[in-house]
Design an enzyme around this catalytic site. Structure first.
Site, short mmCIF file in Angstrom:
data_model
loop_
_atom_site.label_atom_id
_atom_site.label_comp_id
_atom_site.label_asym_id
_atom_site.label_seq_id
_atom_site.Cartn_x
_atom_site.Cartn_y
_atom_site.Cartn_z
N GLY A 187 -0.88 -15.39 13.71
CA GLY A 187 0.53 -15.08 13.91
C GLY A 187 1.30 -15.17 12.61
CE LYS A 233 -10.73 -17.31 12.21
NZ LYS A 233 -10.25 -16.99 13.58
N GLY A 281 -5.25 -20.02 10.97
CA GLY A 281 -3.89 -19.83 10.42
C GLY A 281 -3.01 -21.06 10.29
CD GLU A 305 -7.56 -6.70 14.66
OE1 GLU A 305 -7.17 -5.58 14.26
OE2 GLU A 305 -7.00 -7.77 14.36
NE ARG A 314 -4.41 -1.28 1.86
CZ ARG A 314 -4.55 -2.45 2.49
NH1 ARG A 314 -3.61 -2.86 3.32
NH2 ARG A 314 -5.62 -3.21 2.28
CE LYS A 365 -11.78 -13.87 9.46
NZ LYS A 365 -10.79 -13.45 10.43
CD GLU A 377 -4.84 -25.63 5.25
OE1 GLU A 377 -4.93 -26.60 4.50
OE2 GLU A 377 -5.66 -25.40 6.16
N GLY A 386 -1.63 -8.09 21.88
CA GLY A 386 -1.88 -8.01 20.44
C GLY A 386 -2.89 -9.02 19.93
#
Lengths: 445, 445
Positions: free
Chosen positions: A319, A221, A150, A206, A51, A112, A145, A203
């Site tokens: 992660g 999900k 994750g 959000e 970006r 996702k 995947e 972390g």
């Protein structure tokens, strides 16, 4: 010579230079020789689209990689075989994915939200592009995947491990932030607010934690898992979704009294030959349950099926390296020529339909001002709604103006519980909203 | 027409008409149309070889399947693409597998013992056959998902999910019979003999249960997992192996006092850049551990790695449908043309070597006749062997002639513990053999 070299190269364009994109570039560089040996191809990142070109990156970009802030450069570059979309979001990312597929490029994505939003459109695009491929030409691949849990290979498992099996139930602890919070509330007695603060500091949450704590991330999900497990498309907002903000210390105390704990789960279950029910909700589980042992930010997905009975996959749900690792697995599969032309539906269109109601034992916690007749009211309304009471839990009352008790029901329908709860909430002794959640290992769930 | 039909057919020869073979035939028949759609090929069982033609079977054989008691019929049948070896054993089965590969047929097998015995020979055969394939010709496939932990797709996961990752530890509850027995001893207070009887009645234990209870079955699986996870070949009998017959009710009482339980685990761990240690042994685990929650005949394999951190796969380790399901997944992958030319070693030859010693905290249980000086003797020998004592557990003594106590050590080497134990066993107060086992979540393991 030149044509030999062309054949022995897998050329990537990566869109997104953040956490996951950086992890992918790192792993590719570190394993360059190994991957060439494994796939028979040299895997090169020809282009990286970001970006903001001015932003500092925490990874090294290979000298031969052209970095730009225009993803269209990747689309028009005919040398690029595979586009790796790790930018996130659903607007620009959708453009990247659809246009890449239409230009005949394979796509690997970790997105996702995009898939939950646009599953059918992506599927149609893949089918359309592949229907127009010349005979013998390799179909384009869409691999994702990393998009669900994750680091857990649940997508390839659902695509490949149940081909001759029949899945009957899918249960997931599929949001790391809330599982971290609930673990803290259970093990360390933290309040909801304290655990949310901890999750933010680490972390896991959000700035706006609504998607996590409200259960919406888990629901996205679940929607994708439902398509793979049951072949059904359901609008996300049709799936009942209850998050964790209503949970209190008392709920964990009562759960402990019952020998269990509380987990936010996404559940989809075949409840008849034609119907699948699903929900996202906190659920009560016995401590002996493997899912009860999934602590911290770890994710787990349990699949029940006719042949395999019960299979559980546990691992990191997010992660840099877990997510990048899953993208790498996809990239290697594409490079070595694995074929997976039906990324969402290896068994073809299903005949099952979604119904937004299900039977379960329920945990119902009511907050009240103490007065005579509470148990009688509660009993009457249970009878009226045909709700069998399995047990009533009441800790010693500390404050007569603000106490709570719990009813564990026999197996009843969610719709019955909702009606009962609305009636209780209308009574003068009832303080605030009544909280209810299913009991996970109810055989009738 | 004829050539088209040939191209669109995957022809199987199944060797073995027992539990697993029957399950495979059943699943293939039930999903005939689905599998054709998924693979683009009609999958037919052209031949079935059984030991005894007269024996009644509990499944229907398709009318077009030729049943014989000579597996050579399958080898010489040029129409057969893939041989499914589900007869078990290591002598005739070896012949079937090696000859099938040499005659250019793919092999799908569920035979753990054979692979543990002949891994290198099978690998060399696959490599030899494929080196002599014409250019462009599809390599022969050797697939064995069902051979380790029947219903858990751990083989394909180790082949495909860690390609850019580095595995550091592999821990498995990989024998259903013993896990059932240990669960019964822990939860229901059964003795070893009682739990073995229960396992026999449920069909979990063989007539001669030595392979299971002695840890040898687990060791065969661990050997195969070690090859996939670390790229090393090790002779099975080089791996320390302790079974469960020495475990007593007291061990479970002491484990409960410590807040944990006992599981028979196979463990392989990278202990330095060059070395991998491994063992099969009962191990102590905290109850909060996900592996502690794996109960009954269920299996679980946990992989620790740099990128994915910790991933656990839980499921059925044996049984007709779980095992047949894994064979079916392999058959489908072969039929649809997936390529996996390095079945044991996707990363190529490794440089790691096996060492038969490791560091861990240990649980050491000593049985004794009560007399003065026992604690002193024990303390002296610990000091002599440089073994730090973490804690000593002693339940109230019921019988002064036959009591036991437990020493939990600091992190020490297995070789130190063995020396210490031999010395203790030489003392006059020590009754019988001293029992010891590692503590699983010792960071230094």
């Amino acid at each position: 010579m030149s044509s030999m070299q062309l054949q022995a190269t897998e050329t990537l364009g990566i869109v997104g230079g953040g956490t996951v994109g950086g992890g992918i570039v790192e792993i590719l560089e570190k394993n360059r020789d190994l991957f060439t040996k494994m796939t028979g191809k040299e895997i090169n990142v020809a282009r990286l689209a970001v970006r903001d070109l001015g932003k500092a990156r925490d990874f090294d970009t290979p000298a031969t990689t052209v970095v730009s802030d225009n993803f269209e450069d990747i689309l028009v570059d005919g040398s690029i075989d595979t586009v790796v979309e790790v930018m996130g979001g659903t607007s620009l990312a959708k453009d990247v994915v659809i246009k890449s597929l239409k230009s005949g490029k394979n796509v690997v994505t970790a997105n996702k939200a995009l898939i939950a939003d646009c599953l059918v459109e992506i599927e149609n695009t893949v089918n359309e592009v592949n229907a127009n491929r010349a005979e013998g030409e390799k179909p384009v691949e869409f691999r994702y995947e990393a998009a669900v849990c994750g680091g857990i290979p649940i997508i390839s498992s659902l695509q490949g491990d149940f081909v001759g099996d029949e899945i009957t139930m899918c249960t997931g602890i599929i949001n790391g932030c809330t599982n971290y919070m609930l673990t803290e509330m259970d093990k360390n007695g933290l309040s909801y607010d304290e655990s949310l603060q901890g999750a933010s500091e680490l972390g896991y949450a959000e700035a706006d934690p609504t998607l996590d704590v409200g259960g919406f991330d888990a629901r996205s999900k679940l929607k994708i898992l439902m398509r793979l497990a049951f072949g059904i498309d359901v609008e996300e907002d049709e799936i009942s979704c209850k998050g964790i903000p209503e949970l209190t210390k008392e709920d964990f105390e009562y759960a402990a009294m019952l020998g269990g704990t509380i987990k936010l789960t996404g559940v989809a279950k075949k409840i008849s030959d034609s119907d699948v029910a699903a929900f996202v909700s906190p659920t009560y589980l016995d401590n002996s349950d493997t899912l009860a042992s999934i602590s911290g930010a770890t994710n787990a997905v349990e699949i029940q099926s006719k042949n395999l009975v019960r299979s559980t996959y546990t691992g990191q749900g997010a992660g840099r390296y877990p997510t990048a690792n899953s993208c790498i697995n996809d990239i290697i599969k594409v490079a070595r020529g694995d074929i997976n032309p039906l990324p969402f539906n290896s068994k073809g269109p299903g005949t099952l339909k979604f119904v937004n109601d299900f039977k379960s034992k329920f945990y119902i916690r009511m907050r009240y001002r103490d007065q005579n007749g509470i148990t009688k009211d509660c009993g009457n309304l249970c009878e009226e709604n045909n709700i069998g009471i399995y047990s009533i839990l009441q800790n010693p009352i500390k404050n007569r103006n603000d106490a709570c008790f719990v009813v564990m029901t026999d197996s009843v329908k969610l719709s019955q519980v909702k009606k009962f709860v609305a009636q209780i909430e209308g009574l003068d002794w009832c303080k605030g909203e009544v909280f209810f959640m299913p009991v996970l290992r109810d055989e009738d769930l």
